[in-house]
Design an enzyme around this catalytic site. Structure first.
Site, short mmCIF file in Angstrom:
data_model
loop_
_atom_site.label_atom_id
_atom_site.label_comp_id
_atom_site.label_asym_id
_atom_site.label_seq_id
_atom_site.Cartn_x
_atom_site.Cartn_y
_atom_site.Cartn_z
N GLY A 134 44.06 38.20 38.07
CA GLY A 134 43.40 37.11 38.78
C GLY A 134 42.19 36.58 38.05
O GLY A 134 41.84 35.40 38.18
N GLU A 163 43.57 34.13 35.70
CA GLU A 163 44.01 32.94 36.45
C GLU A 163 42.82 32.09 36.88
O GLU A 163 42.89 30.85 36.88
CB GLU A 163 44.82 33.38 37.66
CG GLU A 163 46.18 33.98 37.27
CD GLU A 163 46.99 34.41 38.47
OE1 GLU A 163 48.02 33.77 38.75
OE2 GLU A 163 46.60 35.40 39.13
N GLU A 180 50.23 41.70 36.00
CA GLU A 180 50.81 41.91 37.33
C GLU A 180 52.22 42.51 37.30
O GLU A 180 52.62 43.21 38.23
CB GLU A 180 50.85 40.57 38.09
CG GLU A 180 49.51 40.08 38.57
CD GLU A 180 48.75 39.27 37.52
OE1 GLU A 180 47.72 38.69 37.86
OE2 GLU A 180 49.20 39.24 36.35
#
Length: 701
Positions: free
Chosen positions: A100, A103, A123
């Protein structure tokens, strides 16, 4: 999170130790400060950076499985807001940006990075795919090839590769104030009237994408990803980035993410993730116990195992001495170590300078007096108690007080060894798996008198040399080999009853194991298993004269497996073929021991091998040899090739239901006559938990 305005730039600093996990409080803070910056007319741009050594480690793992993980604002919404910002947003990546965190950076307009950073989307290792836009934004910035490689492998890339791929827009100088450099970079963008940039306006460049790229890529990773669910969905998500506008691609990503979330594979992989971390926590031992220093290490024995163990410490930059009684053996062992490093260098994984640096840390001696000042000594001699006791008696005399004395045994009684010297508190088992410089697992055997600081020091040391440590109690075989024994026993018995080596191998391979049991025994050496059993004859042969009869016969015939060209199979180089003589031997042995041969189903092979492994795991758990069921899973997935997508034998049992396992064991107990009555006794803990509708993970010793 910290917020300040410097001139016309708002500086948002992630400050949620230890890794800036994107839990609900941090997501809320990003949203709040983002709103503040948008509402401030003085602010023309935003810079997001970190107060920690890393940028952001991704999701907050403490929220996994809780309502907070799904609470608004979710990370996808946060990233979408950054993407749509009317003001310029720059990610100032000062350290690792994973999951994340990566991201979050991808959703910004531009990315400014320190040259030491790494970025990645791991992930897939949790049975998932990036769910906050990573599968859609990364291909648009870096292209499909880079994106699909990163997303399906989970492996991070360094700053230079990220810059070359277009993930990062500019690198900072290695020296100097990074935040000031990021602010200066952002100001330069403003001065040049650089427009805000959104991935919605970008398409994936496929001009140089090879024909049939995705089909070929699927084939290239098929073996590595066998049995896993997420990698294929990762590929589908990248394909969607090529085919769909960003908004629709993000919806497709969410659909695929949700599909991954509900799978047994995701549950298994997340179970293993937490299991590795739990394994370092020892009940009743204060984690703040001061550790002993480990600056110098000695290895007793320069053979394959001793040399492999030494390489772990050399790789970690630790001064290491190998001791052997023969100079010839020492020279041979050191030569093997150098050759291994040179092979690695030829593959481009080490430089010649690194090879020489490692070898410079390596010392060799034939005199015990030369290792008197080491902090840790690991005995790696022949698996024989009398020989090991002689070594330990000498170590007891020469090693300084406080030296940790470790034995690399796979089955022998650590307490008996400890009782033979004057300092049992310093004795511990360190069971390295072969090849010791490659295998991740380190089984740490805690003796009855092992001091807490010695135990915690070895756990920390294992992490330093990049091993996965699991603590086991003292019994024959500890966790790994003890639990393996009934698995091997059933495979050998099934051969007597009529199954072929190839059939057993196929069933276990199809289940997800790296290889079936006959192939594994051939690889390890049939003689190795035979010698191990001789150390505990009464426990096995005293109960059943036909115990592993086929393995013992092959050993008698000196058919030791791959190293002799014949075992369960015939070997010609790396190729193997079935050997009809093995089934002829099995038929003769079956007749000799009164075993009726018959057709064996694949289901029976799977249940009798895997379920009896689980049953022994229940015994080990109830006896306290393992502290928790996840420790057994960690051992099996890191040391015995148990499929990660199953999560280990105990997690697999929890997934299919303990009542299913118990019913099958009782069925074979009734069907297999005297043999079934002798060997198919359900573990009391299995019976208890199944009756209560519980799982192994619910049990605390």
């Amino acid at each position: 999170m910290n917020y300040e305005v410097r001139g016309n730039i708002a500086l948002l600093t992630l400050n949620s130790p230890p890794v800036n996990g994107l839990g609900l409080p941090l997501r809320q803070a990003i949203n709040e400060h983002f709103d503040k910056a948008l509402a401030d007319d003085q602010v023309q741009a935003l810079v997001i950076t970190s107060a920690a050594k890393l940028f952001c480690g991704g999701a907050d793992i403490s929220e996994f499985g809780t309502d907070k993980a799904l609470a608004e604002p979710g990370l996808p919404a946060v990233c979408d807001r950054l993407e749509a910002s009317p003001k310029l947003v720059v990610a100032a990546i000062n350290g690792m940006a994973l999951g994340g965190g990566c991201e979050l950076a991808l959703a910004c307009d531009y990315r400014f990075a320190h040259p030491s950073v790494k970025v990645g989307l791991p992930e897939v290792n949790l049975g998932l795919l990036p769910g906050a836009g990573g599968t859609q934004r990364l291909p648009r910035l870096a292209g499909a090839e880079v994106a699909v490689q990163m997303i399906t492998s989970g492996a991070p890339i360094n700053a230079k590769k990220a810059l070359d791929a277009g993930i990062v827009d500019q690198l900072a100088e290695a020296e100097g104030d990074f935040v000031e450099a990021a602010l200066a970079y952002t100001q330069s963008l403003l001065d040049q009237n650089t427009p805000v940039r959104t991935c919605a306006e970008l398409s994936v460049d496929t001009a140089e994408l090879p024909e049939n790229f995705f089909a070929d890529f699927r084939k290239s990773i098929a073996r590595r990803t066998r049995g896993f669910f997420a990698p294929e969905r990762c590929i589908q998500a990248v394909e969607a980035a090529i085919e769909l506008p960003l908004a629709e691609g993000l919806k497709k990503e969410q659909e695929l993410f949700q599909a991954c979330m509900s799978t047994p594979q995701a549950r298994a992989q997340q179970h293993l993730f937490f299991a590795e971390r739990a394994a370092t926590k020892i009940p009743g031992v204060d984690p703040k116990t001061p550790l002993r220093p480990v600056n110098k290490v000695a290895i007793i024995g320069s053979g394959t195992m001793g040399g492999g163990i030494a390489m772990n410490f050399l790789n970690a930059g630790i001064d290491t001495t190998i001791l052997d009684l023969s100079q010839e053996a020492l020279d041979r062992g050191l030569g093997v170590i150098r050759k291994n490093y040179e092979i690695t260098a030829k593959k481009g994984k080490l430089t010649e300078q690194q090879v020489e640096e490692r070898m410079a840390l390596l010392n060799a001696t034939t005199e015990y007096a030369d290792i008197a000042d080491v902090d840790l000594v690991i005995e790696a001699v022949f698996e024989n108690m009398d020989i090991k006791k002689k070594v330990f008696a000498t170590l007891d005399e020469v090693c300084k007080p406080g030296t940790i004395l470790a034995t690399n045994t796979s089955t022998l009684d650590v307490d008996e060894l400890a009782a033979s010297i004057s300092r049992p508190q310093d004795v511990i088992g360190l069971h390295f798996f072969s090849p010791a410089n490659v295998m991740r697992l380190l089984e740490i055997v805690r003796g009855g008198k092992t001091a807490d600081d010695a135990l915690l020091t070895t756990i920390k040391m294992a992490q330093t040399i990049k091993k996965v440590p699991v603590v086991a109690g003292v019994c024959w075989g500890f966790i790994g080999n003890r639990v393996l024994e009934p698995y091997g026993r059933e495979a050998a018995r099934l051969l007597l009853e009529g199954a072929t080596p190839a059939q057993i191998d196929k069933v276990l391979y199809d289940f997800g194991l790296a290889m079936g049991l006959p192939s594994m025994i051939d690889l390890a050496g049939i003689d190795v298993g035979y010698l191990t059993r001789q150390g505990n004859k009464e426990a096995f042969y005293g109960r059943d004269p036909a115990y592993t009869a086929i393995c013992d016969k092959l050993n008698e015939l000196e058919r030791f497996g791959q190293k002799t060209g014949r075992g369960f199979y015939i070997y010609e180089g790396r190729d193997k073929k079935e050997d009809p003589e093995v089934m002829q031997l099995a038929a003769e042995l079956a007749k000799e021991h009164g075993v009726t041969q018959r057709e064996i189903s694949d289901q029976e092979i799977l249940e009798r091998t895997i379920y009896m492994l689980i049953n022994e795991g229940a015994q080990v758990l109830e006896e306290g040899i393992a502290y928790r069921s996840s420790d057994i899973d960690t051992v099996y997935c890191n040391g015995y090739g148990f499929p990660g997508h199953r999560g280990g034998p105990m997690q697999y049992a929890d997934e299919i239901g303990l009542d299913t396992v118990l019913a099958a064991i009782n069925k074979y107990r009734n069907e297999l006559g005297k043999y079934g009555e002798e060997w198919f006794k359900p573990a009391p803990l299995l019976e208890k938990l199944a009756a209560e509708g519980k799982r192994f993970k619910d049990y605390a010793a």
